[in-house]
Write an enzyme that holds these catalytic residues in place. Structure first.
Site, PDB file in Angstrom:
ATOM      1  N   TYR A   1       0.816  -1.207   0.000  1.00 49.06           N
ATOM      2  CA  TYR A   1       0.000   0.000   0.000  1.00 49.06           C
ATOM      3  C   TYR A   1       0.856   1.267   0.000  1.00 49.06           C
ATOM      4  O   TYR A   1       0.449   2.292  -0.543  1.00 49.06           O
ATOM      5  CB  TYR A   1      -0.919   0.027   1.232  1.00 49.06           C
ATOM      6  CG  TYR A   1      -2.222  -0.698   1.039  1.00 49.06           C
ATOM      7  CD1 TYR A   1      -2.245  -2.085   0.899  1.00 49.06           C
ATOM      8  CD2 TYR A   1      -3.426  -0.008   0.997  1.00 49.06           C
ATOM      9  CE1 TYR A   1      -3.441  -2.759   0.732  1.00 49.06           C
ATOM     10  CE2 TYR A   1      -4.623  -0.677   0.832  1.00 49.06           C
ATOM     11  CZ  TYR A   1      -4.632  -2.053   0.702  1.00 49.06           C
ATOM     12  OH  TYR A   1      -5.819  -2.701   0.536  1.00 49.06           O
TER      13      TYR A   1
ATOM     14  N   LYS B   1       3.379 -15.055   4.117  1.00 50.51           N
ATOM     15  CA  LYS B   1       3.687 -15.836   2.914  1.00 50.51           C
ATOM     16  C   LYS B   1       5.199 -16.036   2.910  1.00 50.51           C
ATOM     17  O   LYS B   1       5.902 -15.677   1.959  1.00 50.51           O
ATOM     18  CB  LYS B   1       3.177 -15.077   1.668  1.00 50.51           C
ATOM     19  CG  LYS B   1       3.167 -15.890   0.382  1.00 50.51           C
ATOM     20  CD  LYS B   1       2.130 -16.996   0.353  1.00 50.51           C
ATOM     21  CE  LYS B   1       2.270 -17.813  -0.919  1.00 50.51           C
ATOM     22  NZ  LYS B   1       1.399 -19.012  -0.938  1.00 50.51           N
TER      23      LYS B   1
ATOM     24  N   ASP C   1      -2.621 -18.498   1.992  1.00 51.87           N
ATOM     25  CA  ASP C   1      -3.557 -19.334   1.226  1.00 51.87           C
ATOM     26  C   ASP C   1      -4.229 -20.361   2.144  1.00 51.87           C
ATOM     27  O   ASP C   1      -5.448 -20.573   2.082  1.00 51.87           O
ATOM     28  CB  ASP C   1      -2.859 -19.993   0.020  1.00 51.87           C
ATOM     29  CG  ASP C   1      -1.530 -20.660   0.358  1.00 51.87           C
ATOM     30  OD1 ASP C   1      -1.039 -20.509   1.505  1.00 51.87           O
ATOM     31  OD2 ASP C   1      -0.977 -21.350  -0.522  1.00 51.87           O
TER      32      ASP C   1
ATOM     33  N   ASP D   1      -6.491  -6.963   4.221  1.00 52.02           N
ATOM     34  CA  ASP D   1      -7.578  -6.386   3.420  1.00 52.02           C
ATOM     35  C   ASP D   1      -8.450  -7.509   2.861  1.00 52.02           C
ATOM     36  O   ASP D   1      -9.676  -7.477   2.965  1.00 52.02           O
ATOM     37  CB  ASP D   1      -6.975  -5.557   2.272  1.00 52.02           C
ATOM     38  CG  ASP D   1      -8.046  -4.967   1.366  1.00 52.02           C
ATOM     39  OD1 ASP D   1      -9.045  -4.437   1.892  1.00 52.02           O
ATOM     40  OD2 ASP D   1      -7.883  -5.051   0.132  1.00 52.02           O
TER      41      ASP D   1
ATOM     42  N   ASP E   1     -12.447  -9.093   4.262  1.00 50.07           N
ATOM     43  CA  ASP E   1     -13.686  -9.180   3.467  1.00 50.07           C
ATOM     44  C   ASP E   1     -14.229 -10.603   3.494  1.00 50.07           C
ATOM     45  O   ASP E   1     -15.440 -10.821   3.586  1.00 50.07           O
ATOM     46  CB  ASP E   1     -13.454  -8.768   1.999  1.00 50.07           C
ATOM     47  CG  ASP E   1     -13.681  -7.271   1.766  1.00 50.07           C
ATOM     48  OD1 ASP E   1     -13.470  -6.491   2.712  1.00 50.07           O
ATOM     49  OD2 ASP E   1     -14.072  -6.898   0.642  1.00 50.07           O
TER      50      ASP E   1
HETATM   51  C1  IPM Z   1     -10.576  -1.354   3.348  1.00 53.24           C
HETATM   52  C2  IPM Z   1     -10.752  -0.835   1.953  1.00 53.24           C
HETATM   53  C3  IPM Z   1      -9.618   0.113   1.616  1.00 53.24           C
HETATM   54  C4  IPM Z   1      -8.331  -0.660   1.687  1.00 53.24           C
HETATM   55  C5  IPM Z   1      -9.775   0.828   0.265  1.00 53.24           C
HETATM   56  C6  IPM Z   1     -11.085   1.564   0.183  1.00 53.24           C
HETATM   57  C7  IPM Z   1      -8.625   1.738  -0.013  1.00 53.24           C
HETATM   58  O1  IPM Z   1     -10.870  -1.885   1.056  1.00 53.24           O
HETATM   59  O2  IPM Z   1     -10.525  -0.541   4.286  1.00 53.24           O
HETATM   60  O3  IPM Z   1     -10.490  -2.578   3.516  1.00 53.24           O
HETATM   61  O4  IPM Z   1      -7.928  -1.321   0.725  1.00 53.24           O
HETATM   62  O5  IPM Z   1      -7.698  -0.613   2.737  1.00 53.24           O
HETATM   63 MG    MG Z   2     -10.956  -3.802   1.971  1.00 53.40          MG
END
Ligand code: IPM
Ligand code: MG
Length: 357
Positions: free
Chosen positions: A138, A189, A221, A245, A249
């Site tokens: 990032y 990793k 993984d 990240d 999700d």
């Molecule tokens: C998160 C989001 C952000 C990230 C984006 C919106 C930049 O996906 O907070 O998980 O990748 O960190």
């Molecule tokens: Mg995210």
């Protein structure tokens, strides 16, 4: 309680409004709340020509806590970094040195049927992903685009972690595990990446200071697979920015909807940033159908992490559970036997539940 509110763009605006409403109803002394709203993201670009206007950043730096909605505009990755609404959050994380991002994934018993996974797989789910938030690809340099010898465009990024960066997030991970069920799984990793060999070394070294915490390591993984197969085996997962990240999700979907997930980002400066894990969702923005629970639960996390008020956190949680138990849902969560109502109406129901409790 100096709180800077940054609704941002898309559904960030409508969900943050509900969280503010809930905060005002939940705190013991609303007179102590000092709420200031400032623009970020597309709103910042419009108001001040900068997605992170200097005045907004200054307000954030002077606050105790920030309630953030979401930022970004469809296709904005085409713009230069400093004009990109979606990058305002990254710039804010960097400017405030928010390196520790806590993303809990718990399943409310009322929502167990809303997950795509079988109830017996997710029953009792209560895990915490601790994502390193200020390093990795990032922010690594060099980054950019160049043209290679064949005249092709090449996009490139740098993954790197220093010992001190890993050490501070490792400490945060061990402390979080100690306050929970005493298990920390570090995800890396190390079989492929040097940065992750270092990650594993440093986490192991820090682990010697926490003999009471059971430390394990997984490659990312395998961790992704385990998250789907037996997620209740995890307590705290500590991992880098990119893996965190993605895994957060995935973990969000275990709980039924990404709309449910809150997060807290803490750093060296003392100010905490609280935001739902979801993004701007431009396809449903402005239609009063977005799920505000992630934002409301982020406000609850703020009470614990920034104001050391676990009682108010617990009251908000109980109010959310009451609303769910009464069968009220947003469209993303609706199931037979429950009713979908709007974003605003969910906020009102949570406030009613708070007043009733
Ligand atoms: C998160 C989001 C952000 C990230 C984006 C919106 C930049 O996906 O907070 O998980 O990748 O960190
Ligand atoms: Mg995210």
């Amino acid at each position: 309680m100096k709180i800077v509110v940054m609704p941002g763009d898309g559904i960030g605006i409508e969900v943050t409004r509900q969280a503010v409403k809930v905060l005002k109803a939940a705190v013991p002394d609303p007179g102590k709340l000092d709420l200031v709203e400032v623009p970020v993201g597309g709103a910042g670009l419009e108001a001040a020509g900068d997605p992170l206007p200097p005045d907004s950043l200054k307000a954030a730096q002077q606050a105790d806590a920030i309630l953030f909605g979401s930022a970004g505009m469809p296709g904005d990755e085409q713009l230069p970094y400093d004009k990109r609404p979606g990058a305002s959050l990254l710039r804010l994380r960097k400017a405030l040195d928010l390196y520790a991002n806590f993303r809990p994934a718990t399943v409310f018993p009322e929502l167990i049927g809303a997950s795509t996974l079988r109830p017996e797989v997710i029953e009792g789910l209560d895990l915490m992903i601790l994502r390193e938030l200020s390093g990795d690809a990032y922010f690594g340099e060099p980054r950019g685009f160049r043209t290679n010898e064949a005249g092709e465009r090449v996009g490139f990024n740098t993954i790197s972690y220093s010992e001190s960066e890993v050490r501070r997030i490792a400490h945060a991970g061990f402390k979080a595990a100690r306050a929970r069920r005493g298990k920390l799984c570090s995800v890396d990793k190390a079989n492929v990446l040097e940065s992750m060999v270092l990650w594993r070394d440093v986490v192991t070294e820090v682990g010697a200071e926490y003999p009471d915490v059971e430390l394990s390591h997984l490659f990312v993984d395998a961790a992704a697979m385990m998250l789907m197969r037996a997620p209740t085996r995890f307590d705290v997962i500590v991992t880098g920015n990119v893996f965190g990240d993605i895994l957060s999700d995935a973990a969000a979907m275990l709980t039924g909807s990404i709309g449910m997930l809150p997060s807290a980002s803490l750093g060296s400066s003392g100010v905490g940033l609280y935001e739902p894990v979801h993004g701007t969702a431009p396809d449903i923005a402005g239609r009063d159908i977005a799920n505000p629970f992630g934002s409301i639960l982020s406000a609850a996390m703020m009470m614990r992490y920034s104001f050391d008020d676990q009682q108010t956190e617990a009251r908000i949680l109980a109010a959310v559970r009451k609303v769910l138990a009464d069968g009220w849902r947003t469209a993303d969560l609706v199931q037979p036997g429950t009713r979908a109502i709007g974003t605003e109406a969910i906020g009102d129901k949570v406030v009613d539940a708070l007043h009733g409790s």
